[in-house]
Design a protein around this motif. Structure first.
Motif, mmCIF file in Angstrom:
data_model
loop_
_atom_site.group_PDB
_atom_site.id
_atom_site.type_symbol
_atom_site.label_atom_id
_atom_site.label_comp_id
_atom_site.label_asym_id
_atom_site.label_seq_id
_atom_site.Cartn_x
_atom_site.Cartn_y
_atom_site.Cartn_z
ATOM 1 N N PHE A 121 0.862 -1.181 0.000
ATOM 2 C CA PHE A 121 0.000 0.000 0.000
ATOM 3 C C PHE A 121 0.897 1.230 0.000
ATOM 4 C CE2 PHE A 121 -2.696 2.790 3.004
ATOM 5 C CZ PHE A 121 -3.379 3.372 1.963
ATOM 6 N N ILE B 171 1.027 5.654 -1.317
ATOM 7 C CA ILE B 171 0.588 6.836 -2.051
ATOM 8 C C ILE B 171 1.870 7.550 -2.496
ATOM 9 C CG2 ILE B 171 -0.584 9.086 -1.871
ATOM 10 C CD1 ILE B 171 -2.596 6.808 -1.734
ATOM 11 N N GLN C 164 0.878 12.668 -1.016
ATOM 12 C CA GLN C 164 0.600 12.285 0.366
ATOM 13 C C GLN C 164 0.042 13.457 1.171
ATOM 14 O OE1 GLN C 164 4.100 10.419 2.074
ATOM 15 N NE2 GLN C 164 4.233 8.937 0.405
ATOM 16 N N GLY C 165 -0.661 13.117 2.254
ATOM 17 C CA GLY C 165 -1.164 14.140 3.169
ATOM 18 C C GLY C 165 -2.421 14.838 2.681
ATOM 19 N N ASN C 166 -3.083 14.260 1.677
ATOM 20 C CA ASN C 166 -4.321 14.854 1.136
ATOM 21 C C ASN C 166 -5.561 14.033 1.447
ATOM 22 O OD1 ASN C 166 -3.261 17.163 -0.343
ATOM 23 N ND2 ASN C 166 -2.249 15.637 -1.619
ATOM 24 N N GLY C 167 -5.400 13.007 2.275
ATOM 25 C CA GLY C 167 -6.548 12.157 2.597
ATOM 26 C C GLY C 167 -6.723 10.988 1.639
ATOM 27 N N GLY D 14 -4.738 8.346 1.178
ATOM 28 C CA GLY D 14 -4.396 7.069 1.815
ATOM 29 C C GLY D 14 -5.562 6.545 2.636
ATOM 30 N N ARG D 15 -6.139 7.421 3.436
ATOM 31 C CA ARG D 15 -7.279 7.006 4.269
ATOM 32 C C ARG D 15 -8.451 6.561 3.390
ATOM 33 N NH1 ARG D 15 -8.624 7.606 9.467
ATOM 34 N NH2 ARG D 15 -6.919 9.027 9.971
ATOM 35 N N SER E 166 0.856 -5.418 7.904
ATOM 36 C CA SER E 166 1.981 -5.232 8.820
ATOM 37 C C SER E 166 2.793 -4.015 8.384
ATOM 38 C CB SER E 166 2.853 -6.486 8.861
ATOM 39 O OG SER E 166 3.454 -6.710 7.607
ATOM 40 N N ASN F 75 7.305 3.251 11.159
ATOM 41 C CA ASN F 75 6.340 3.852 10.226
ATOM 42 C C ASN F 75 5.129 4.400 10.979
ATOM 43 O OD1 ASN F 75 4.966 4.673 7.988
ATOM 44 N ND2 ASN F 75 5.043 2.703 6.932
ATOM 45 N N ILE G 3 3.294 7.098 10.675
ATOM 46 C CA ILE G 3 2.130 7.623 9.940
ATOM 47 C C ILE G 3 1.193 6.482 9.549
ATOM 48 C CG2 ILE G 3 1.419 8.766 7.791
ATOM 49 C CD1 ILE G 3 3.963 10.468 8.028
HETATM 50 C C1 LIG Z 1 0.971 5.566 4.728
HETATM 51 C C2 LIG Z 1 0.502 6.311 3.484
HETATM 52 C C3 LIG Z 1 -0.090 5.308 2.496
HETATM 53 C C4 LIG Z 1 -0.591 7.310 3.907
HETATM 54 O O1 LIG Z 1 -1.070 7.953 2.741
HETATM 55 P P1 LIG Z 1 -1.537 9.482 2.734
HETATM 56 O O2 LIG Z 1 -2.315 9.719 1.508
HETATM 57 O O3 LIG Z 1 -0.383 10.371 2.996
HETATM 58 O O4 LIG Z 1 -2.510 9.477 4.003
HETATM 59 P P2 LIG Z 1 -3.667 10.523 4.334
HETATM 60 O O5 LIG Z 1 -3.409 11.833 3.677
HETATM 61 O O6 LIG Z 1 -4.980 9.867 4.109
HETATM 62 O O7 LIG Z 1 -3.402 10.732 5.877
HETATM 63 C C5 LIG Z 1 -3.666 9.721 6.821
HETATM 64 C C6 LIG Z 1 -3.273 10.252 8.172
HETATM 65 O O8 LIG Z 1 -1.836 10.377 8.234
HETATM 66 C C7 LIG Z 1 -1.476 11.709 8.553
HETATM 67 N N1 LIG Z 1 -0.293 12.062 7.740
HETATM 68 C C8 LIG Z 1 -0.105 11.873 6.427
HETATM 69 N N2 LIG Z 1 1.103 12.311 6.048
HETATM 70 C C9 LIG Z 1 1.681 12.812 7.168
HETATM 71 C C10 LIG Z 1 2.918 13.427 7.442
HETATM 72 N N3 LIG Z 1 3.848 13.595 6.484
HETATM 73 N N4 LIG Z 1 3.191 13.780 8.713
HETATM 74 C C11 LIG Z 1 2.296 13.611 9.688
HETATM 75 N N5 LIG Z 1 1.079 13.032 9.493
HETATM 76 C C12 LIG Z 1 0.783 12.653 8.255
HETATM 77 C C13 LIG Z 1 -2.646 12.555 8.143
HETATM 78 O O9 LIG Z 1 -2.699 13.741 8.902
HETATM 79 C C14 LIG Z 1 -3.814 11.653 8.425
HETATM 80 O O10 LIG Z 1 -4.186 11.687 9.761
HETATM 81 P P3 LIG Z 1 -5.581 12.348 10.201
HETATM 82 O O11 LIG Z 1 -6.619 11.744 9.298
HETATM 83 O O12 LIG Z 1 -5.715 11.940 11.615
HETATM 84 O O13 LIG Z 1 -5.387 13.797 9.960
HETATM 85 C C15 LIG Z 1 1.650 7.119 2.826
HETATM 86 O O14 LIG Z 1 2.244 7.929 3.809
HETATM 87 C C16 LIG Z 1 2.708 6.264 2.172
HETATM 88 O O15 LIG Z 1 2.569 5.837 1.033
HETATM 89 N N6 LIG Z 1 3.818 6.019 2.892
HETATM 90 C C17 LIG Z 1 4.961 5.305 2.338
HETATM 91 C C18 LIG Z 1 4.655 3.865 2.067
HETATM 92 C C19 LIG Z 1 4.115 3.183 3.291
HETATM 93 O O16 LIG Z 1 4.573 3.397 4.396
HETATM 94 N N7 LIG Z 1 3.138 2.305 3.057
HETATM 95 C C20 LIG Z 1 2.547 1.527 4.111
HETATM 96 C C21 LIG Z 1 3.378 0.322 4.328
HETATM 97 S S1 LIG Z 1 2.751 -0.639 5.659
#
Ligand SMILES: CC(C)(COP(=O)(O)OP(=O)(O)OC[C@H]1O[C@@H](n2cnc3c(N)ncnc32)[C@H](O)[C@@H]1OP(=O)(O)O)[C@@H](O)C(=O)NCCC(=O)NCCS
Length: 163
Positions: A90, A92, A97-100, A102-103, A127, A132, A134
């Motif tokens: 999974f 983004i 990232q940070g635009n909602g 992922g959720r 897992s 990690n 976030i």
């Molecule tokens: C984990 C991941 C998929 C989240 O995707 P995303 O689109 O950034 O997530 P969202 O924007 O929906 O945010 C989800 C939550 O994380 C928080 N968040 C996202 N990016 C953040 C950042 N850089 N710092 C702090 N918080 C953060 C958001 O505030 C949100 O929390 P909230 O709903 O309580 O406000 C993305 O960070 C990613 O791809 N990470 C790298 C790969 C990874 O770790 N994959 C998962 C492997 S298990």
């Protein structure tokens, strides 16, 4: 945010997901999408597993990648993994990232699993690396329960959602 959608990987969409990247600091958290697709190929052909591979789209724009499997038994001590759905990969793209997204995509992943494409299951699990934070926070906020007691040093932490 337009509408976040999951689109099954096809010949036409594979180039979209191959272009997506996480940041340098996140590289240890998830495999490259090209490697994930190779892993899926062998899981399907050699281990006879079902694997569902999706691009995550914001409207027409590819923003992420998702891979779900079923009945993955490659970590021996995880009883709940048997006949359960596994969110295997999974991500983004770093630019989005940070635009909602992922959720929203995770919610769609859970909705998909609840349609029971491989049959009814009690759990969905995934897992993540201990660093990690976030991803961890996101999963726990969506109802996943961390199973720290099943995690040895240097292993990813498993977390389980009751379906
Ligand atoms: C984990 C991941 C998929 C989240 O995707 P995303 O689109 O950034 O997530 P969202 O924007 O929906 O945010 C989800 C939550 O994380 C928080 N968040 C996202 N990016 C953040 C950042 N850089 N710092 C702090 N918080 C953060 C958001 O505030 C949100 O929390 P909230 O709903 O309580 O406000 C993305 O960070 C990613 O791809 N990470 C790298 C790969 C990874 O770790 N994959 C998962 C492997 S298990």
């Amino acid at each position: 945010m337009d509408q976040i959608r999951l689109e099954k990987l096809t010949r036409d969409t594979v180039d979209d997901v191959l272009k997506l990247r996480v940041s340098k600091e996140q590289k240890s958290f998830v495999a490259k999408n090209s490697d994930s697709i190779i892993d899926a190929y062998f899981a399907m052909t050699e281990d006879k597993k079902s694997v569902y591979i999706f691009g995550i789209y914001n409207g027409k724009k590819p923003v992420g990648f998702l891979m779900i499997s079923y009945n993955c038994d490659w970590r021996e001590n995880l009883d709940f993994a048997k006949n359960s759905y596994y969110i295997w990969r999974f991500m983004i793209d770093r630019r989005y990232q940070g635009n909602g997204y992922g959720r929203a995509a995770l919610k769609l992943a859970i909705d998909f699993v609840r349609t029971a494409p491989c049959g009814k299951a009690e759990y969905c699990w995934l897992s993540y690396e201990p660093e990690n934070e976030i991803a961890r926070k996101l999963y726990l906020s969506m109802g996943f329960e961390e199973k720290l007691e099943l995690c040895k040093e240097d292993e990813e932490i498993p977390a389980v959602l009751k379906l």
